[in-house]
Each structure stands twice: as structure tokens, then as C-alpha cells.
Motif scaffolding. Structure first.
Motif, PDB file in Angstrom:
ATOM      1  N   CYS A 252      11.532  -7.372 -12.656  1.00 21.38           N
ATOM      2  CA  CYS A 252      10.140  -7.085 -12.298  1.00 21.38           C
ATOM      3  C   CYS A 252       9.985  -6.681 -10.828  1.00 21.38           C
ATOM      4  O   CYS A 252       9.148  -5.830 -10.500  1.00 21.38           O
ATOM      5  CB  CYS A 252       9.254  -8.294 -12.598  1.00 21.38           C
ATOM      6  SG  CYS A 252       9.125  -8.692 -14.362  1.00 21.38           S
ATOM      7  N   CYS A 255      10.493  -2.958 -10.522  1.00 25.76           N
ATOM      8  CA  CYS A 255       9.990  -2.102 -11.598  1.00 25.76           C
ATOM      9  C   CYS A 255       9.119  -0.963 -11.053  1.00 25.76           C
ATOM     10  O   CYS A 255       8.222  -1.188 -10.240  1.00 25.76           O
ATOM     11  CB  CYS A 255       9.177  -2.931 -12.592  1.00 25.76           C
ATOM     12  SG  CYS A 255       8.458  -1.966 -13.937  1.00 25.76           S
ATOM     13  N   CYS A 269       1.994  -2.945 -16.272  1.00 18.76           N
ATOM     14  CA  CYS A 269       2.970  -4.005 -16.535  1.00 18.76           C
ATOM     15  C   CYS A 269       2.931  -4.401 -18.002  1.00 18.76           C
ATOM     16  O   CYS A 269       1.850  -4.623 -18.566  1.00 18.76           O
ATOM     17  CB  CYS A 269       2.646  -5.214 -15.656  1.00 18.76           C
ATOM     18  SG  CYS A 269       3.753  -6.626 -15.895  1.00 18.76           S
ATOM     19  N   LYS A 304       1.341  -5.661 -11.757  1.00 15.07           N
ATOM     20  CA  LYS A 304       2.741  -6.008 -11.988  1.00 15.07           C
ATOM     21  C   LYS A 304       3.038  -7.463 -11.631  1.00 15.07           C
ATOM     22  O   LYS A 304       2.499  -8.008 -10.680  1.00 15.07           O
ATOM     23  CB  LYS A 304       3.658  -5.090 -11.165  1.00 15.07           C
ATOM     24  CG  LYS A 304       3.761  -3.678 -11.722  1.00 15.07           C
ATOM     25  CD  LYS A 304       4.848  -2.887 -11.026  1.00 15.07           C
ATOM     26  CE  LYS A 304       5.019  -1.509 -11.634  1.00 15.07           C
ATOM     27  NZ  LYS A 304       5.409  -1.531 -13.052  1.00 15.07           N
ATOM     28  N   GLN A 305       3.937  -8.072 -12.418  1.00 16.76           N
ATOM     29  CA  GLN A 305       4.452  -9.393 -12.085  1.00 16.76           C
ATOM     30  C   GLN A 305       5.386  -9.263 -10.880  1.00 16.76           C
ATOM     31  O   GLN A 305       6.061  -8.241 -10.708  1.00 16.76           O
ATOM     32  CB  GLN A 305       5.248  -9.968 -13.267  1.00 16.76           C
ATOM     33  CG  GLN A 305       4.457 -10.097 -14.552  1.00 16.76           C
ATOM     34  CD  GLN A 305       3.438 -11.220 -14.502  1.00 16.76           C
ATOM     35  OE1 GLN A 305       3.478 -12.059 -13.603  1.00 16.76           O
ATOM     36  NE2 GLN A 305       2.516 -11.231 -15.444  1.00 16.76           N
ATOM     37  N   PHE A 309       9.230 -11.496 -16.262  1.00 16.84           N
ATOM     38  CA  PHE A 309       8.388 -11.235 -17.418  1.00 16.84           C
ATOM     39  C   PHE A 309       7.816 -12.553 -17.932  1.00 16.84           C
ATOM     40  O   PHE A 309       8.558 -13.501 -18.187  1.00 16.84           O
ATOM     41  CB  PHE A 309       9.241 -10.557 -18.504  1.00 16.84           C
ATOM     42  CG  PHE A 309       8.464 -10.132 -19.717  1.00 16.84           C
ATOM     43  CD1 PHE A 309       7.766  -8.941 -19.719  1.00 16.84           C
ATOM     44  CD2 PHE A 309       8.462 -10.910 -20.856  1.00 16.84           C
ATOM     45  CE1 PHE A 309       7.057  -8.536 -20.835  1.00 16.84           C
ATOM     46  CE2 PHE A 309       7.764 -10.512 -21.978  1.00 16.84           C
ATOM     47  CZ  PHE A 309       7.059  -9.325 -21.971  1.00 16.84           C
TER      48      PHE A 309
END
Length: 321
Positions: A252, A255, A269, A304-305, A309
Motif C-alpha cells: 500500500c 501503490c 483504493c 489510500k491506506q 490492505f
């Protein structure tokens, strides 16, 4: 360029042509019902315009065409040649391969150089049990057609403890023999698996997969691009394989993916159900659309994280896995 505190920006766009799918894979849907097209899906023309805007506004460099099953959509025939003419460094298609024999000429004539084909087993009965539709021989024929045309093929397999764990080595043997790179995708804690017992029952992590492979092959870990989702390994003298280890080794923090659903929603995300409607922007001329899109992209990047995840109830097929 829009960049967050971790240095992430959107470089990779995944566009879902349709939410419909001709399979009903056990890890995707709970009841065996094939997914249908979403309400108010964008036209091929709208999708192409959306990609053009995102290339300009976000600096998108790579595009993957997904679904549902993208080859099932009549929009595929118009969209693929159109996006091949855009200033992108890479265009690829992810498909279950069932319809490749029908679309082979279109794919080859478009100039596409890379395709991802999802296949979870080489056993015909197990194939039907997992996909709950389709025909293995037709998929293998499609693979052969793409190899003969010179396309680079990656094969996506979701290993599951109770359904196809015994196929981990046969699938690798098959891919190595035919010059294709196999990607094992760890089962994702999404959709109907999010709160049931199925995820824990069937999950096979990277350590489990590598232990099975080590019984037959010696391999070494290789370098991968900064924002790669796959941990990549080389089997000297044979080829490569990868593991998309979303649980075992989360990616992540690096990403760069942005997803556009078939009905015009932007997802920053997979592990966040937040989404942003792009449809109003598509009604604007280019210069107005660009200005409006900037704030939307900032929000999507903020979805986004940071580290790993977390899982989500969203069905991946709806948003372009």
C-alpha cells in the motif's frame, strides 16, 4: 502533479469496461450468479475521454483494461484501438480468456503487446467448479493464439487451500514450459469473503506458496519496480514467477493505482469503499474538465491506506480488479 505525504501519485489506471462477467468464480461471488452490467455504464466514447483526461490530469502512464470480463462488452472493440493511440507507456488487458478466440484478430491488430489471463487450474472439472462456467480448452486455445501472435502473457492464479492448492506446481510447470509468467494472487479479503469463514479457510500466504515451489525448484528473489504489486522470483534456466502478496507483504505504501468503474466512479483504493463520480466531469470541455478533476484526484489519493490492505465489502469485479 498530485503527490501525497508518502510520495505516491497516480501512474497506473485500471478501467472496468463492464461489471458483467461470464464466470461466477467462488472467490468473487457467493451464490454462483454471474455478475450483470451496472446501471448507467459509460459508453466507449465516454471511457476513452475519461482516460484522456486522467492521462493529462494525473499523469497516468500505464493502462489496464479490466471488467467484469472486458471481452464480454461490445465496448471493447471500440475502446482498445482508441486507447492504443494515447500517449501511454503500456496498455494491457486482463481477461479470463474465454472469449479470446473470438477477439484474437482485434487484439493482435490493435498492436497490444501484453495480456493477463486469469486461470486457477488445469483440471477441467476443477475449472468448472471454481469458475462455475466456461470451458478450459477454449481458454488454453486463446492462450496459444496470443503466444503465436507474440504477445507477452502473464497468468493470474488465486491459490485456495480447499480448492486448487494442488495446482500450484502444475500451473507453474505449464507456464514455465510455455514461456508465460505465472502470478499467484493471495486471496483478497473482499466482498462476500470479508465477514465469513471462507477467507480464513482458504487463504494461502506467500510463505505457504514458496514452500510448495521449493520442493521442486530453486529460486531467487529479484528486484521489482518501486510500485510493483508483485514480489518476483527467478528460477534459473527456466523463467520467472511472482506473488501478489497483498496480505503477506503489503504494498500500500507504494501503490500508484487508480480505478475507474464502468459506471464512472473513481476509486483510489481497493481497501476503501469511498469513490468519486467522474460522470459530471465528462460533460465538460477538456479545459474545464481538467480544472474540476484536480480536486477529485486529491480526494481519491487521500483514500489510500498508508500501510496495508484492511479488507472491504466491495466486490472487486465492480471496480476493475
Amino acid at each position: 502533479m498530485i503527490v501525497d505525504a508518502l510520495g505516491r501519485r497516480f501512474r497506473n489506471l485500471r478501467v472496468s469496461l463492464t461489471a458483467a462477467c461470464n464466470y461466477a468464480c467462488t472467490y468473487c461471488v457467493p451464490d454462483g450468479k454471474k455478475l450483470q452490467a451496472a446501471d448507467f455504464e459509460l459508453s466507449a466514447q465516454q471511457l476513452v475521454y475519461a482516460v484522456e483526461l486522467l492521462v493529462d490530469a494525473a499523469g497516468i502512464e500505464k493502462l489496464r483494461i479490466t471488467g467484469g470480463e472486458p471481452l464480454l462488452s461490445p465496448k471493447f472493440d471500440a475502446l482498445l484501438p482508441a486507447v492504443m493511440g494515447l500517449p501511454l507507456s503500456d496498455v494491457s488487458v486482463t481477461t479470463n480468456g474465454q472469449l479470446i478466440p473470438r477477439k484474437a484478430d482485434l487484439i493482435v491488430d490493435s498492436g497490444l503487446r501484453r495480456i493477463n489471463i486469469s486461470l486457477d487450474t488445469l483440471n477441467p472439472e476443477r475449472f468448472r467448479a471454481i469458475a462455475r462456467s466456461g470451458d478450459l480448452q477454449t481458454v488454453l486455445k486463446g492462450m496459444a493464439l496470443m503466444r503465436e501472435a507474440g504477445l507477452k502473457i502473464k497468468v493470474n492464479m488465486v491459490p485456495m487451500r480447499t480448492q486448487n492448492a494442488d495446482q500450484i506446481l502444475p500451473m507453474l510447470d505449464f507456464c514455465l514450459e510455455h514461456g508465460m509468467e505465472l502470478r499467484y494472487i493471495e486471496l483478497m479479503n473482499m466482498g462476500h469473503l470479508r465477514f465469513g469463514s471462507g477467507f480464513q479457510r482458504d487463504f494461502l500466504g506467500m510463505e505457504d506458496i514458496l514452500e510448495m515451489i521449493a520442493a521442486r525448484y530453486e529460486f531467487t528473489r529479484t528486484d521489482a519496480p518501486y510500485d510493483s504489486t508483485a514480489v518476483r522470483f527467478e528460477i534459473p534456466g527456466h523463467g520467472f514467477f511472482g506473488i501478489i502478496a497483498n496480505e503477506s507483504e503489503p504494498f500500500c505504501s507504494s501503490c500508484t493505482r487508480l480505478r475507474l468503474s464502468s459506471n464512472g466512479r473513481l476509486y483510489g483504493c481497493l481497501s476503501n469503499a469511498a469513490n468519486h463520480d467522474m460522470r459530471p466531469v465528462l460533460a465538460l470541455p477538456h479545459h474545464h474538465a481538467m480544472a474540476s478533476l484536480q480536486s477529485t484526484l486529491v480526494k481519491a489519493l487521500g483514500d489510500k491506506q498508508d500501510l496495508s490492505f484492511k479488507g472491504e465489502v466491495t466486490v472487486m469485479k465492480f471496480i476493475g480488479g
